[in-house]
Design an enzyme around this catalytic site. Structure first.
Site, mmCIF file in Angstrom:
data_model
loop_
_atom_site.group_PDB
_atom_site.id
_atom_site.type_symbol
_atom_site.label_atom_id
_atom_site.label_comp_id
_atom_site.label_asym_id
_atom_site.label_seq_id
_atom_site.Cartn_x
_atom_site.Cartn_y
_atom_site.Cartn_z
ATOM 1 N N HIS A 128 8.438 1.608 -7.458
ATOM 2 C CA HIS A 128 7.652 2.967 -7.386
ATOM 3 C C HIS A 128 8.345 3.906 -8.252
ATOM 4 C CE1 HIS A 128 5.182 6.286 -5.993
ATOM 5 N NE2 HIS A 128 6.499 7.039 -5.851
ATOM 6 N N GLN B 52 1.248 18.524 -8.568
ATOM 7 C CA GLN B 52 2.834 18.179 -8.579
ATOM 8 C C GLN B 52 3.292 18.040 -10.032
ATOM 9 O OE1 GLN B 52 2.937 14.289 -7.047
ATOM 10 N NE2 GLN B 52 5.064 13.913 -7.640
ATOM 11 N N ASP C 273 2.299 10.308 3.037
ATOM 12 C CA ASP C 273 2.618 11.484 2.201
ATOM 13 C C ASP C 273 1.446 11.726 1.288
ATOM 14 O OD1 ASP C 273 4.108 13.641 1.239
ATOM 15 O OD2 ASP C 273 5.341 12.502 -0.002
ATOM 16 N N GLU D 271 0.624 8.279 -0.189
ATOM 17 C CA GLU D 271 1.866 7.622 -0.632
ATOM 18 C C GLU D 271 2.200 6.877 0.857
ATOM 19 O OE1 GLU D 271 4.988 10.186 -2.107
ATOM 20 O OE2 GLU D 271 4.111 9.647 -4.077
ATOM 21 N N ARG E 222 -1.406 14.930 -7.519
ATOM 22 C CA ARG E 222 -0.685 14.501 -8.445
ATOM 23 C C ARG E 222 -0.864 15.528 -9.466
ATOM 24 N NH1 ARG E 222 2.425 11.177 -6.281
ATOM 25 N NH2 ARG E 222 1.563 9.463 -5.225
ATOM 26 N N LYS F 75 2.770 18.480 -2.347
ATOM 27 C CA LYS F 75 3.009 17.562 -1.352
ATOM 28 C C LYS F 75 2.903 18.257 0.102
ATOM 29 C CE LYS F 75 4.928 14.360 -3.596
ATOM 30 N NZ LYS F 75 4.660 12.733 -3.447
ATOM 31 N N ASP G 35 12.009 13.629 2.382
ATOM 32 C CA ASP G 35 11.267 12.588 1.883
ATOM 33 C C ASP G 35 12.196 11.920 0.667
ATOM 34 O OD1 ASP G 35 9.218 10.537 1.496
ATOM 35 O OD2 ASP G 35 8.287 12.122 -0.080
ATOM 36 N N GLU H 11 4.440 5.211 3.369
ATOM 37 C CA GLU H 11 5.887 5.346 3.268
ATOM 38 C C GLU H 11 6.214 4.809 4.930
ATOM 39 O OE1 GLU H 11 7.533 8.832 1.950
ATOM 40 O OE2 GLU H 11 6.322 9.193 0.442
ATOM 41 N N GLU I 59 -0.194 4.613 -8.906
ATOM 42 C CA GLU I 59 0.094 3.449 -9.316
ATOM 43 C C GLU I 59 -0.784 2.321 -9.357
ATOM 44 O OE1 GLU I 59 3.660 3.636 -6.357
ATOM 45 O OE2 GLU I 59 4.211 2.085 -7.950
ATOM 46 N N THR J 125 1.255 15.872 5.750
ATOM 47 C CA THR J 125 1.993 14.404 5.735
ATOM 48 C C THR J 125 1.468 14.030 7.055
ATOM 49 O OG1 THR J 125 3.879 15.487 4.527
ATOM 50 C CG2 THR J 125 4.344 13.422 5.506
HETATM 51 MN MN MN Z 1 6.534 10.748 -0.827
#
Ligand code: MN
Length: 386
Positions: A111, A216, A209, A175, A213, A229, A104, A177, A334, A233
């Site tokens: 971002h 993480q 993904d 996420e 948080r 993570k 990844d 992606e 975000e 996924t």
């Molecule tokens: Mn990611």
């Protein structure tokens, strides 16, 4: 025999022809191609498609991909045997390929800057390496799951006042992606140059993904993302061939400073994919892939520059796709600025994911002659922690 009717504005016209693995009641998973609202069984084209994965076909290499795409075009634009045609609503979709390694990246400047401000408010948002290399990490191939798989809320360590606490994640996020699927492997000790991208990479999928948080934030220094993570996924079931995306190529944003020679090319290209994120059915963001700083070819070149091999089925994802505008952000951390600025979803203020929430990411891109190409969608629902 069946003649497939393709509506004028179908996102799955003859210029797309994405591959997926499907099954029908009483028959094993096999490879099919999507045309309008039908799935055409490709075992009618070649035995290589009788496998429950695209890997054997992808391993045959670029020349075969071109040849077989022409054969498929011939088949589906004429009379197709009835037994090969299935309405898309009647099939079950599976993982389209067996994921070899999963990487990844973190290729969006918007971002990376936003996350830098949120995770490290007292320092420069971008780390000093960010504009010199496509930052990435090796993820967990075994937990890449197909669209529609329920996501159990992860449990783990979170930072506490004096000591860490243990429990379910309170800051579960997405996420949005774009993922690239390697078809032709490259041997150990042989970096893949920027020019080799088209020969090596078979196609493109959408990726969610999922990210915890709080887990993480506590675990990621100094070795990067790990359990925040690796719990899941999700990927979309249709692999859009790179061969279908010529009209979607756009120049990447200018790169300053100029990268080192192995990442340097006059005509760096990205893809003009328009993503859409729906949270419980309501669209909350439209991230533009064309804003991504690092190109897909630069990511593959960097991933192998140390001599690491690449294998058929390797999946490398772009990292969260975020544009410069607020409603173009590809992660809820975000979009809601760390949970301080909720978004309204179906009339309610929301920050991170709640149990029962459903997220669907879809995308389209320009096709030839003003048409659009669809990527389908990657969907997932959050189940309570166990
Ligand atoms: Mn990611």
């Amino acid at each position: 025999m069946t003649r497939i009717v393709i509506p004028e504005h179908s996102l799955f016209g003859l210029a797309n022809l994405p591959y997926g693995v499907f099954s029908t009641p009483g028959a094993p998973p096999r490879v099919g191609v999507r045309v309008a609202d039908t799935v055409v069984d490709l075992t009618f084209v070649d035995d290589v498609f009788a496998a429950p994965s695209l890997n054997p076909f992808m391993a045959q290499g670029h020349a075969r991909w071109v040849e077989v795409r022409d054969q498929i075009l011939d088949l589906v634009s004429g009379d197709v045997p009835d037994a090969a045609v299935h309405p898309v609503g009647t099939v079950t979709m599976h993982m389209p390929f067996e994921v070899a390694d999963y990487v990844d990246f973190y290729a969006s400047e918007h971002h990376a800057s936003n996350l830098g401000r949120l995770f490290r408010p007292d320092s420069e948002p971008l780390m000093p390496n960010w504009k010199h290399l496509p930052v990435g990490y090796h993820g967990r191939a075994g937990t890449v799951v197909p669209s529609g798989t329920d996501i159990v809320r992860p449990t783990g360590q979170r930072k506490g006042e004096d000591a860490p606490t243990f429990g379910e994640s309170h800051r579960l996020d997405i996420e949005a992606e774009v993922g690239f699927v390697v078809g032709t492997p490259s041997p150990l000790g042989t970096p893949v140059g920027l020019d080799d991208f088209g020969e090596r990479v078979f196609g493109v999928v959408l990726v969610n993904d999922w990210s915890a948080r709080d887990i993480q934030a506590w675990e990621y220094v100094p070795l990067g993302p790990f359990l925040g993570k690796s719990f899941a996924t999700s990927i979309s079931p249709w692999v859009v061939p790179l061969l279908a995306l010529d009209a979607a190529r756009v120049a990447t944003p200018p790169q300053d400073p100029e990268p080192l020679p192995y990442l340097r090319e006059k005509d760096l290209w990205g893809l003009d994919l328009s993503l859409e994120i729906a949270w419980n059915g309501q669209v909350v963001s439209r991230p533009p892939y064309r804003e991504m700083y690092w190109s897909p070819a630069q990511m593959l070149a960097h991933m192998t520059v140390n001599g690491a091999s690449s294998r058929t089925g390797d999946l490398f994802a772009s990292g969260t796709v975020s544009g410069p505008e607020k409603d173009q952000r590809g992660a809820f951390i975000e979009l809601t600025w760390g949970g301080k600025d909720p978004v309204t979803v179906n009339g309610e203020p929301r920050t991170f994911l709640e149990d029962g929430d459903e997220v669907t990411i879809s995308a389209t891109a320009p096709g030839p002659s003003g048409t659009r190409i669809g990527f389908g969608e990657v969907q997932g629902r959050v189940l309570p922690a166990r």
